[in-house]
Motif scaffolding. Structure first.
Motif, PDB file in Angstrom:
ATOM      1  N   ASP A  53       0.831  -1.210   0.000  1.00 32.28           N
ATOM      2  CA  ASP A  53       0.000   0.000   0.000  1.00 32.28           C
ATOM      3  C   ASP A  53       0.862   1.255   0.000  1.00 32.28           C
ATOM      4  OD1 ASP A  53      -2.317  -1.495  -0.080  1.00 32.28           O
ATOM      5  OD2 ASP A  53      -2.703  -1.336   2.074  1.00 32.28           O
ATOM      6  N   ALA A  54       1.919   1.242   0.807  1.00 31.22           N
ATOM      7  CA  ALA A  54       2.796   2.413   0.890  1.00 31.22           C
ATOM      8  C   ALA A  54       3.516   2.669  -0.432  1.00 31.22           C
ATOM      9  CB  ALA A  54       3.812   2.222   2.020  1.00 31.22           C
ATOM     10  N   ASP A  55       4.036   1.606  -1.056  1.00 31.79           N
ATOM     11  CA  ASP A  55       4.723   1.761  -2.339  1.00 31.79           C
ATOM     12  C   ASP A  55       3.749   2.190  -3.436  1.00 31.79           C
ATOM     13  OD1 ASP A  55       7.241   1.180  -1.348  1.00 31.79           O
ATOM     14  OD2 ASP A  55       7.161  -0.936  -1.929  1.00 31.79           O
ATOM     15  N   CYS A  56       2.530   1.674  -3.388  1.00 29.73           N
ATOM     16  CA  CYS A  56       1.511   2.034  -4.373  1.00 29.73           C
ATOM     17  C   CYS A  56       1.168   3.522  -4.242  1.00 29.73           C
ATOM     18  CB  CYS A  56       0.268   1.169  -4.179  1.00 29.73           C
ATOM     19  SG  CYS A  56      -0.989   1.405  -5.452  1.00 29.73           S
ATOM     20  N   THR A  57       0.960   3.976  -3.024  1.00 29.94           N
ATOM     21  CA  THR A  57       0.647   5.383  -2.781  1.00 29.94           C
ATOM     22  C   THR A  57       1.796   6.267  -3.230  1.00 29.94           C
ATOM     23  OG1 THR A  57      -0.799   4.810  -0.937  1.00 29.94           O
ATOM     24  CG2 THR A  57       0.019   7.068  -1.010  1.00 29.94           C
ATOM     25  N   ALA A  58       3.029   5.861  -2.945  1.00 30.10           N
ATOM     26  CA  ALA A  58       4.199   6.638  -3.353  1.00 30.10           C
ATOM     27  C   ALA A  58       4.306   6.702  -4.879  1.00 30.10           C
ATOM     28  CB  ALA A  58       5.463   6.038  -2.753  1.00 30.10           C
ATOM     29  N   ALA A  59       4.055   5.585  -5.548  1.00 27.70           N
ATOM     30  CA  ALA A  59       4.110   5.570  -7.010  1.00 27.70           C
ATOM     31  C   ALA A  59       3.026   6.461  -7.602  1.00 27.70           C
ATOM     32  CB  ALA A  59       3.962   4.135  -7.531  1.00 27.70           C
ATOM     33  N   TRP A  60       1.829   6.439  -7.013  1.00 29.59           N
ATOM     34  CA  TRP A  60       0.730   7.286  -7.483  1.00 29.59           C
ATOM     35  C   TRP A  60       1.117   8.760  -7.372  1.00 29.59           C
ATOM     36  CZ3 TRP A  60      -3.491   7.329 -10.287  1.00 29.59           C
ATOM     37  CH2 TRP A  60      -4.436   8.335 -10.123  1.00 29.59           C
ATOM     38  N   LYS A  61       1.684   9.130  -6.225  1.00 28.74           N
ATOM     39  CA  LYS A  61       2.100  10.528  -6.027  1.00 28.74           C
ATOM     40  C   LYS A  61       3.213  10.908  -6.992  1.00 28.74           C
ATOM     41  CE  LYS A  61       0.675  10.870  -1.221  1.00 28.74           C
ATOM     42  NZ  LYS A  61       1.096  10.938   0.185  1.00 28.74           N
ATOM     43  N   GLU A  62       4.156  10.002  -7.205  1.00 28.46           N
ATOM     44  CA  GLU A  62       5.260  10.276  -8.134  1.00 28.46           C
ATOM     45  C   GLU A  62       4.750  10.430  -9.569  1.00 28.46           C
ATOM     46  OE1 GLU A  62       9.419   8.234  -9.603  1.00 28.46           O
ATOM     47  OE2 GLU A  62       8.577   7.641  -7.677  1.00 28.46           O
ATOM     48  N   ALA A  63       3.687   9.698  -9.896  1.00 32.71           N
ATOM     49  CA  ALA A  63       3.107   9.781 -11.236  1.00 32.71           C
ATOM     50  C   ALA A  63       2.278  11.047 -11.438  1.00 32.71           C
ATOM     51  CB  ALA A  63       2.245   8.546 -11.506  1.00 32.71           C
ATOM     52  N   GLY A  64       2.011  11.766 -10.371  1.00 31.52           N
ATOM     53  CA  GLY A  64       1.271  13.015 -10.497  1.00 31.52           C
ATOM     54  C   GLY A  64       0.079  13.118  -9.579  1.00 31.52           C
ATOM     55  N   GLY A  65      -0.365  12.003  -9.017  1.00 29.33           N
ATOM     56  CA  GLY A  65      -1.450  12.022  -8.048  1.00 29.33           C
ATOM     57  C   GLY A  65      -2.798  12.427  -8.613  1.00 29.33           C
ATOM     58  N   ALA A  66      -2.979  12.274  -9.898  1.00 32.19           N
ATOM     59  CA  ALA A  66      -4.260  12.565 -10.553  1.00 32.19           C
ATOM     60  C   ALA A  66      -4.439  11.548 -11.665  1.00 32.19           C
ATOM     61  CB  ALA A  66      -4.257  13.982 -11.110  1.00 32.19           C
ATOM     62  N   ASP A  67      -5.605  11.543 -12.292  1.00 33.29           N
ATOM     63  CA  ASP A  67      -5.847  10.570 -13.360  1.00 33.29           C
ATOM     64  C   ASP A  67      -4.667  10.550 -14.340  1.00 33.29           C
ATOM     65  OD1 ASP A  67      -8.239  10.104 -12.133  1.00 33.29           O
ATOM     66  OD2 ASP A  67      -9.484  10.842 -13.767  1.00 33.29           O
ATOM     67  N   LEU A  68      -4.224   9.339 -14.672  1.00 36.77           N
ATOM     68  CA  LEU A  68      -3.031   9.177 -15.496  1.00 36.77           C
ATOM     69  C   LEU A  68      -3.372   8.913 -16.954  1.00 36.77           C
ATOM     70  CD1 LEU A  68      -0.923   6.832 -13.194  1.00 36.77           C
ATOM     71  CD2 LEU A  68      -0.908   9.326 -13.293  1.00 36.77           C
ATOM     72  N   THR A  69      -2.748   9.662 -17.827  1.00 41.72           N
ATOM     73  CA  THR A  69      -2.824   9.404 -19.260  1.00 41.72           C
ATOM     74  C   THR A  69      -1.831   8.280 -19.573  1.00 41.72           C
ATOM     75  OG1 THR A  69      -1.062  10.978 -19.712  1.00 41.72           O
ATOM     76  CG2 THR A  69      -3.340  11.839 -19.736  1.00 41.72           C
ATOM     77  N   PRO A  70      -1.910   7.706 -20.751  1.00 41.90           N
ATOM     78  CA  PRO A  70      -0.930   6.665 -21.089  1.00 41.90           C
ATOM     79  C   PRO A  70       0.513   7.158 -20.958  1.00 41.90           C
ATOM     80  CG  PRO A  70      -2.729   6.618 -22.652  1.00 41.90           C
ATOM     81  CD  PRO A  70      -2.944   7.832 -21.788  1.00 41.90           C
ATOM     82  N   GLU A  71       0.778   8.396 -21.323  1.00 41.77           N
ATOM     83  CA  GLU A  71       2.133   8.934 -21.249  1.00 41.77           C
ATOM     84  C   GLU A  71       2.617   9.056 -19.803  1.00 41.77           C
ATOM     85  OE1 GLU A  71       5.587   9.711 -22.912  1.00 41.77           O
ATOM     86  OE2 GLU A  71       3.804   9.249 -24.068  1.00 41.77           O
ATOM     87  N   LYS A  72       1.760   9.558 -18.908  1.00 41.57           N
ATOM     88  CA  LYS A  72       2.138   9.692 -17.498  1.00 41.57           C
ATOM     89  C   LYS A  72       2.289   8.324 -16.834  1.00 41.57           C
ATOM     90  CE  LYS A  72       0.176  14.152 -16.180  1.00 41.57           C
ATOM     91  NZ  LYS A  72      -0.819  14.792 -15.301  1.00 41.57           N
ATOM     92  N   ALA A  73       1.511   7.361 -17.276  1.00 43.37           N
ATOM     93  CA  ALA A  73       1.525   6.032 -16.656  1.00 43.37           C
ATOM     94  C   ALA A  73       2.688   5.168 -17.129  1.00 43.37           C
ATOM     95  CB  ALA A  73       0.207   5.317 -16.960  1.00 43.37           C
TER      96      ALA A  73
END
Length: 80
Positions: free
Chosen positions: A26-46
């Motif tokens: 859960d912690a790594d998932c949350t950290a990855a989400w925040k690193e990716a931008g913390g909002a809905d991800l486009t294919p490029e951001k993901a």
């Protein structure tokens, strides 16, 4: 012939295991989400976090939301 079959099954099993990812905590998932931008991800951001966008974008709307991202983490589809 039997040996060839056994070797083929073993090689196939190894190939499947090599492609499987370890689910993120859960912690790594949350950290990855925040690193990716913390909002809905486009294919490029993901792209740095998700190898197969379509597997995680389950509603196929072209964006990965937090719920889809978390589910992807649990299935081993997201990397940090």
């Amino acid at each position: 012939m039997r040996t060839l079959f056994i070797v083929s099954v073993a090689a196939f099993s190894f190939a499947i295991a090599a492609h499987a990812q370890t689910p993120l905590s859960d912690a790594d998932c949350t950290a990855a989400w925040k690193e990716a931008g913390g909002a809905d991800l486009t294919p490029e951001k993901a792209k740095p976090f998700i190898a197969n966008f379509d597997q995680v974008d389950v509603d196929h709307n072209g964006a990965i939301n937090w719920e889809e991202f978390k589910a992807g983490c649990a299935k081993g589809l997201v990397t940090k």
